[in-house]
Structure formats: C-alpha cells, structure tokens
Write an enzyme that holds these catalytic residues in place. Structure first.
Site, mmCIF file in Angstrom:
data_model
loop_
_atom_site.group_PDB
_atom_site.id
_atom_site.type_symbol
_atom_site.label_atom_id
_atom_site.label_comp_id
_atom_site.label_asym_id
_atom_site.label_seq_id
_atom_site.Cartn_x
_atom_site.Cartn_y
_atom_site.Cartn_z
ATOM 1 N N THR A 116 0.824 -1.207 0.000
ATOM 2 C CA THR A 116 0.000 0.000 0.000
ATOM 3 C C THR A 116 0.860 1.259 0.000
ATOM 4 O OG1 THR A 116 -1.462 1.301 1.435
ATOM 5 C CG2 THR A 116 -0.097 -0.302 2.530
ATOM 6 N N TYR A 140 -1.774 0.134 10.295
ATOM 7 C CA TYR A 140 -2.077 -0.528 9.020
ATOM 8 C C TYR A 140 -0.852 -0.478 8.103
ATOM 9 C CZ TYR A 140 -3.699 -1.116 4.270
ATOM 10 O OH TYR A 140 -3.805 -1.527 2.960
#
Ligand code: UDP
Length: 326
Positions: A116, A140
């Site tokens: 990501t 995250y």
C-alpha cells in the site's frame, strides 16, 4: 499455470481472480470469508481457510502445488488499526509470515504481495517514487511495511531461501468495479471516499462529510491518485509474467501519476449519479497525508503496464452501477 490467491473473495482479489480466469490460469482461492464473499469468485475453486492456520495452509499448498502465490488477505481500515493495532499485526503481519513460510517450505518460489501507499506515510517529495523512505504513520501501514521487509529478507542474497522471488505492489486509491457489474466492493461499513459518496447519492447514508478543507492544496481538500481496480488487476498479471520470465524481486507503485481532490471527486460523483446529496464540511481526519500521488514510471517501464481506465468518470460510473446492484 496454477495460482493460489489468498483473499481472492475480497474486493481487489476477486478482480485479480477474474483477470487470471479470463486468461486461462488455474486459480485456487483461499479466503476465510470474514469480509470476502464467495459469489465474488468468478473463476476457479474456493477453499474457506484462515491464514492463521498454518498447518491448513501448508496442506493446501502441498496438494495444489501452485506455480505462484498472490497474497491479498488483510484488514484494511486505517482508523481501526489505530484502535486495535494487534489485530492488524496478527492478521496482516503474522498471518502473512505463515503464508510466506508455507510457500518456501512447499518450494513455491514466486510471490506477489498487496502492499500500500500507506507505507510512505507523509511523503517528502511528490509524486512518490519507490525509493522514498518508508515512514508509515499508522499500524495498518506498518503492518504492511513489515511484510515487505520479511519478503526482502527472505529473498536476500545470503538467505537460505534466496531462490524465492517476489513483487510487492504498493496500491494507491483503488476504486471502481467490474465493467459488467458482476463484482465490486462489498463491505458493510464503507470508509472510502468514492464508496461513501455513492452511498450518500443512494440515500443510504445521510452524514456524508468532507474531512478537512484547510489543507495546503488548491481547493483545501486532500488529493489522491485513484486507480481503477481492473487496471490494478492487470498490474498483478504483468507482475506474474515478470516473475515467470525470471524478473528479480522488486517493488512497484500502482497509480496513475496524477490526482483529484476530495471536492473534485464529490463533484464527479454528483455529476455521474445526478444526485445533489448533502455534504458537510468538517475537520481533518487524523493521519491523512495532504497529497498522495504515485510516480508510476517504474511499473510502466519494467512491467510494461499500460493503464486503460485512467478516467475518474469511468471509475465512478462502474462503482455506481455496482453500488445500485447491491
Ligand atoms: N474522505 C472524506 N470523506 C469520506 C471519506 C474520505 O473526505 O467520507 C477523504 C479522506 O479524508 C482522504 C480522501 O477522502 O483525504 C481519501 O480517503 P479514503 O479513505 O478513500 O482513502 P485513503 O487515502 O485514506 O486510503
């Protein structure tokens, strides 16, 4: 050729399974169905299994003997990761370790990982290149960054597994749905901008908000690089071809290289849907970088990836058709 896809019943995974299936790959999806849905799996077989069960995963790998593994299964909610970090380190990091270990033990040498743009945190220079420092600002992003490091070390020159090769793809803002509306994003609690705006247009949510209008950007709202999920799926197929041809382990940004502000996205959602839904302007959401735009020259050059849907209206139209079908 056989490909095992973890998380293939989820939003991005299911679009990659579709692309693999259309090209004639033999696909096996492994998904615990916690957020995935079996009806999103258009090709191949689905086994319900959790990556926490390493024995189970190793058994599946031994019997299916995939030529490559693509790993999507993960939790993806930034705010939730701040409140419950261990959930993220367990599922995104520890369970990825289980899968990687099962792969090397099962002699699987090619691995594609869903990473990501959150690994960059607040980038110092834009557009972001792959060699920018990794400074994630939430659990995250950290949980994903750790997996990148695990892969890098596993494939390292002095590692006993150094014939293992991987590609990590750093996704920017993924949106849109299948052109024929067979599959799309299906989460009970959507947090992403385009999905929330579409739910507002549908009348499903009443409190649509723009988080922050005082950023140092032309219209004061955050700018993101939105990429259509089918173009992202194609990047995975290109990464697979690259590894099959002997390509070395590497990391690639997946984005279009330009961005839209939150206001521009909201205006386009209103235009596409024809609904002038209520928008409340509110304070900043914690942890949002002002601008996130990919430098995509590396993936274009090395993987010969050519985006086909670099068009915000198309992205929103396909997502809208899917949203109405839900
Ligand atoms: N955003 C917003 N309202 C929403 C959802 C998101 O203003 O209901 C903003 C968010 O603050 C960010 C941008 O839209 O600036 C993209 O957020 P999203 O959650 O879609 O993706 P992220 O960039 O966080 O991965």
């Amino acid at each position: 050729m056989k490909v095992l896809v973890s998380g293939g019943a989820g939003y991005i995974g299911s679009h990659v399974v579709k692309a693999l299936g259309e090209k004639g790959y033999d696909v096996l999806v492994v998904d615990n169905l916690s957020t995935g849905h079996s009806e999103l799996v258009l090709y191949g077989e689905l086994i319900k299994e959790d990556l926490a069960n390493k024995e189970g995963i190793s058994r599946i790998i031994r019997s299916f003997k995939p030529d490559a593994v693509m790993h999507f299964a993960a939790h993806i909610r930034v705010e939730e990761s701040v409140m419950d970090p261990l959930k993220y380190y367990r599922n995104n990091t520890v369970n990825s370790l289980n899968l990687i270990e099962s792969c090397v033990e099962g002699d699987i040498k090619e691995f594609i990982f869903s990473s990501t743009a959150a690994v960059y945190g607040i980038p110092e220079k834009l557009p972001v290149t792959e060699d920018s420092p990794l400074k994630p600002i939430n659990p995250y992003g950290r949980s994903k960054m750790m997996v990148e490091y695990i892969l890098e070390d596993t494939a390292g020159p002095l590692s006993k597994y150094n014939d293992f090769r991987y590609v990590s793809l750093r996704y920017f803002n993924v949106a849109g749905a299948d052109e024929k509306s067979r599959i799309g994003q299906k989460y009970p609690e959507a947090t992403h901008l385009i999905t929330r705006a579409l739910k507002a247009a549908k009348g499903e949510i009443e409190n649509f908000q723009i988080f922050g209008t005082d950023y140092n950007t032309p219209d004061g709202t955050c700018i993101r690089d939105y990429i259509h999920v089918d173009d992202l799926a194609d990047a995975h197929l290109k990464a697979l071809d690259y590894l099959k041809k002997g390509g070395k382990s590497d990391v690639f940004n997946c984005g279009y290289g330009h961005g839209y502000s939150v206001r521009e996205v909201v205006d386009t959602v209103k235009k596409v849907t024809g609904v002038d839904f209520h928008v409340e302007e509110t304070g900043r959401r914690p942890g949002d970088p002002p601008v996130l735009i990919a430098d995509n020259s590396k993936i274009k050059k090395t993987l010969s990836w050519t985006p086909r849907h670099d068009d915000l209206e198309y992205i929103i139209e396909t997502a809208w058709k899917w949203e109405k079908k839900l």
